[in-house]
Design an enzyme around this catalytic site. Structure first.
Site, PDB file in Angstrom:
ATOM      1  N   GLY A   1     -10.965  -1.973   2.975  1.00 53.45           N
ATOM      2  CA  GLY A   1      -9.219  -1.793   4.231  1.00 53.45           C
ATOM      3  C   GLY A   1      -9.842  -0.488   4.506  1.00 53.45           C
ATOM      4  O   GLY A   1     -10.457   0.644   4.134  1.00 53.45           O
ATOM      5  N   ASP A   2      -9.047   0.104   5.375  1.00 50.54           N
ATOM      6  CA  ASP A   2      -8.548   1.353   5.863  1.00 50.54           C
ATOM      7  C   ASP A   2      -8.535   2.454   4.880  1.00 50.54           C
ATOM      8  O   ASP A   2      -8.551   3.689   5.306  1.00 50.54           O
ATOM      9  CB  ASP A   2      -7.581   1.466   6.976  1.00 50.54           C
ATOM     10  CG  ASP A   2      -6.158   0.529   6.513  1.00 50.54           C
ATOM     11  OD1 ASP A   2      -6.637   0.242   6.229  1.00 50.54           O
ATOM     12  OD2 ASP A   2      -5.149   1.549   7.303  1.00 50.54           O
TER      13      ASP A   2
ATOM     14  N   THR B   1      -0.376   2.277   6.865  1.00 51.20           N
ATOM     15  CA  THR B   1      -0.400   1.048   5.884  1.00 51.20           C
ATOM     16  C   THR B   1      -0.481  -0.479   7.672  1.00 51.20           C
ATOM     17  O   THR B   1       0.548  -0.153   8.136  1.00 51.20           O
ATOM     18  CB  THR B   1       0.970   0.852   5.602  1.00 51.20           C
ATOM     19  OG1 THR B   1       0.809  -0.517   4.480  1.00 51.20           O
ATOM     20  CG2 THR B   1       2.307   1.643   6.492  1.00 51.20           C
ATOM     21  N   GLY B   2      -1.423  -1.216   6.880  1.00 47.72           N
ATOM     22  CA  GLY B   2      -0.755  -2.505   7.713  1.00 47.72           C
ATOM     23  C   GLY B   2      -2.645  -3.435   7.612  1.00 47.72           C
ATOM     24  O   GLY B   2      -2.763  -2.797   6.387  1.00 47.72           O
TER      25      GLY B   2
ATOM     26  N   ARG C   1     -14.665  -6.019  -0.691  1.00 45.49           N
ATOM     27  CA  ARG C   1     -13.749  -5.797   1.227  1.00 45.49           C
ATOM     28  C   ARG C   1     -13.383  -4.703   0.798  1.00 45.49           C
ATOM     29  O   ARG C   1     -12.627  -4.157  -0.371  1.00 45.49           O
ATOM     30  CB  ARG C   1     -13.106  -6.701   1.492  1.00 45.49           C
ATOM     31  CG  ARG C   1     -12.204  -6.464   3.203  1.00 45.49           C
ATOM     32  CD  ARG C   1     -10.960  -5.936   2.930  1.00 45.49           C
ATOM     33  NE  ARG C   1      -9.882  -5.642   3.390  1.00 45.49           N
ATOM     34  CZ  ARG C   1      -8.964  -4.745   3.514  1.00 45.49           C
ATOM     35  NH1 ARG C   1      -7.868  -4.366   2.861  1.00 45.49           N
ATOM     36  NH2 ARG C   1      -8.441  -4.536   5.058  1.00 45.49           N
TER      37      ARG C   1
ATOM     38  N   GLY D   1      -5.761  -3.972   7.606  1.00 45.07           N
ATOM     39  CA  GLY D   1      -7.205  -2.213   7.386  1.00 45.07           C
ATOM     40  C   GLY D   1      -8.204  -2.894   8.822  1.00 45.07           C
ATOM     41  O   GLY D   1      -8.483  -1.870   9.512  1.00 45.07           O
TER      42      GLY D   1
ATOM     43  N   THR E   1       0.875  -0.938   0.186  1.00 46.58           N
ATOM     44  CA  THR E   1       0.019  -0.172  -0.110  1.00 46.58           C
ATOM     45  C   THR E   1       0.575   1.249   0.171  1.00 46.58           C
ATOM     46  O   THR E   1       1.683   0.979   0.850  1.00 46.58           O
ATOM     47  CB  THR E   1      -0.635   0.455   1.363  1.00 46.58           C
ATOM     48  OG1 THR E   1      -1.650  -0.693   1.255  1.00 46.58           O
ATOM     49  CG2 THR E   1      -1.355   1.515   1.359  1.00 46.58           C
TER      50      THR E   1
HETATM   51  N1  ASP Z   1      -4.048  -1.395   4.541  1.00 44.31           N
HETATM   52  C1  ASP Z   1      -4.044  -1.886   3.619  1.00 44.31           C
HETATM   53  C2  ASP Z   1      -6.254  -3.073   3.643  1.00 44.31           C
HETATM   54  O1  ASP Z   1      -6.392  -2.764   4.228  1.00 44.31           O
HETATM   55  C3  ASP Z   1      -3.204  -2.678   3.613  1.00 44.31           C
HETATM   56  C4  ASP Z   1      -2.070  -2.595   3.237  1.00 44.31           C
HETATM   57  O2  ASP Z   1      -1.463  -1.704   4.322  1.00 44.31           O
HETATM   58  O3  ASP Z   1      -1.218  -2.755   2.406  1.00 44.31           O
HETATM   59  O4  ASP Z   1      -6.693  -2.640   2.855  1.00 44.31           O
END
Ligand code: ASP
Length: 327
Positions: free
Chosen positions: A224-225, A245-246, A222, A248, A194
């Site tokens: 994400g955040d 990032t992480g 789905r 989500g 991301t």
């Molecule tokens: N945060 C992103 C999500 O959950 C994914 C990522 O940060 O790699 O969609």
């Protein structure tokens, strides 16, 4: 004698800063080849240079984060734009958001397909629609109406994302595996890449932007955040600009980006203190692996991660310029 109103005050120039990330996860030096490491560092530097160039020319924080993100979306190494991960159905559905901290304007899109640069579509939503958040087919229709560049499916294809997806597509697995693997396995099991950027421009205005393909093998539309304002992306001149990032789901539950802003605005914490609490305490408590980047309106910046690595970089007008991968 000049009265007070006629005295020309010098225009105050703030320090300006750009910070970027290219995703967080179990990224270990032992799992990386020198070639791949160099390739990542090179793109991070190009992204930093593109965004910082905007700031150097007196451009806005919003235009700087946009420029930095486009470079990473166009590069197949990151899970955003070209190189985005595959969904359960074997297609790419991308999310992006951008926010202007000077007026709290924001634009976001979720589940868009074939859009070359989802961040440009998010910006279009912010600047040229009455809405903040568009999704799916409607967002794609808006892209077509506004003349946003589209690309065929093949453009987004990358062999390693495809292999990563193929290995789990018959399972319900979409989530992170926290054990250490070799890179090949990591790329298969973990979601990486991301991209995000935050900036403080020479007028002290802040902006944040994030763009992603989400998580490999995600289903049921789905989201994400990343495109959710306040969760993966937030900017407010009174506090900070944040891009996350992480995993989500946890960042949504933690309202992570806005929580940093609140800790600064209502409790008077510094950017670093607030980010430490959210990333290393609140997210850890709910199993939220990842990290975030932040900047405040004085140009102070911080990069905090609770995972083994995060592709990241920062550059400011005082001569700081660094790109890094590992913790
Ligand atoms: N945060 C992103 C999500 O959950 C994914 C990522 O940060 O790699 O969609």
């Amino acid at each position: 004698m000049a009265n007070f109103d006629q005295i020309q005050m010098p225009i105050h120039m703030s320090d300006f800063t750009l910070v970027i990330h290219g995703g967080a996860g179990t990224i270990l030096k032992d799992d990386m080849t020198p070639e791949l490491e160099k390739a990542y560092l090179d793109v991070l530097q190009s992204s930093l240079d593109a965004g910082f160039g905007v700031l150097e020319q007196g451009g806005s924080a919003v235009n700087a984060v946009k420029a930095a993100i486009v470079v990473m979306e166009d590069n197949v190494l990151f899970n955003a734009g070209r190189g985005a991960v595959f969904t359960k159905k074997g297609v790419q559905e991308m999310d992006a958001a951008i926010m202007d901290g000077s007026n709290l304007n924001a634009g976001a899109v979720a589940g868009v397909r074939n859009v070359r640069n989802p961040i440009l579509l998010a910006m279009e939503v912010m600047n040229n629609s009455n809405h903040v958040f568009l999704s799916g087919k409607g967002a794609n229709d808006f892209a077509i109406k506004q003349g946003i560049k589209l690309e065929p499916d093949e453009y987004f294809y990358s062999q390693f994302r495809y292999d990563q997806w193929k290995s789990i597509r018959d399972s319900d697995n979409y989530s992170l595996d926290h054990t250490n693997h070799h890179l090949e396995e990591l790329l298969r099991d973990k979601k990486f890449g991301t991209v995000g950027a935050v900036a403080c421009d020479s007028n002290g205005n802040l902006a944040a932007a994030t763009s992603t393909g989400g998580m490999t093998n995600k289903k049921y539309g789905r989201i994400g955040d990343s495109p959710v304002i306040g969760c993966g992306t937030y900017a407010n001149n009174h506090s900070c600009a944040i891009s996350c990032t992480g995993h989500g789901e946890m960042f949504i539950r933690a309202v992570a980006a806005y929580d940093v802003s609140c800790l600064m605005e209502y409790k008077g914490l510094s950017l670093q203190q607030a980010m430490d609490i959210v990333v290393n305490e609140k997210l850890v408590q709910i199993g939220g692996e990842g990290g975030m980047i932040g900047v405040d309106s004085k140009g102070n910046f911080s990069l905090v991660l609770n995972s083994a690595g995060m592709y990241r970089g920062a550059k400011n007008n005082k001569g700081f310029n660094k790109v890094e991968i590992y913790k």
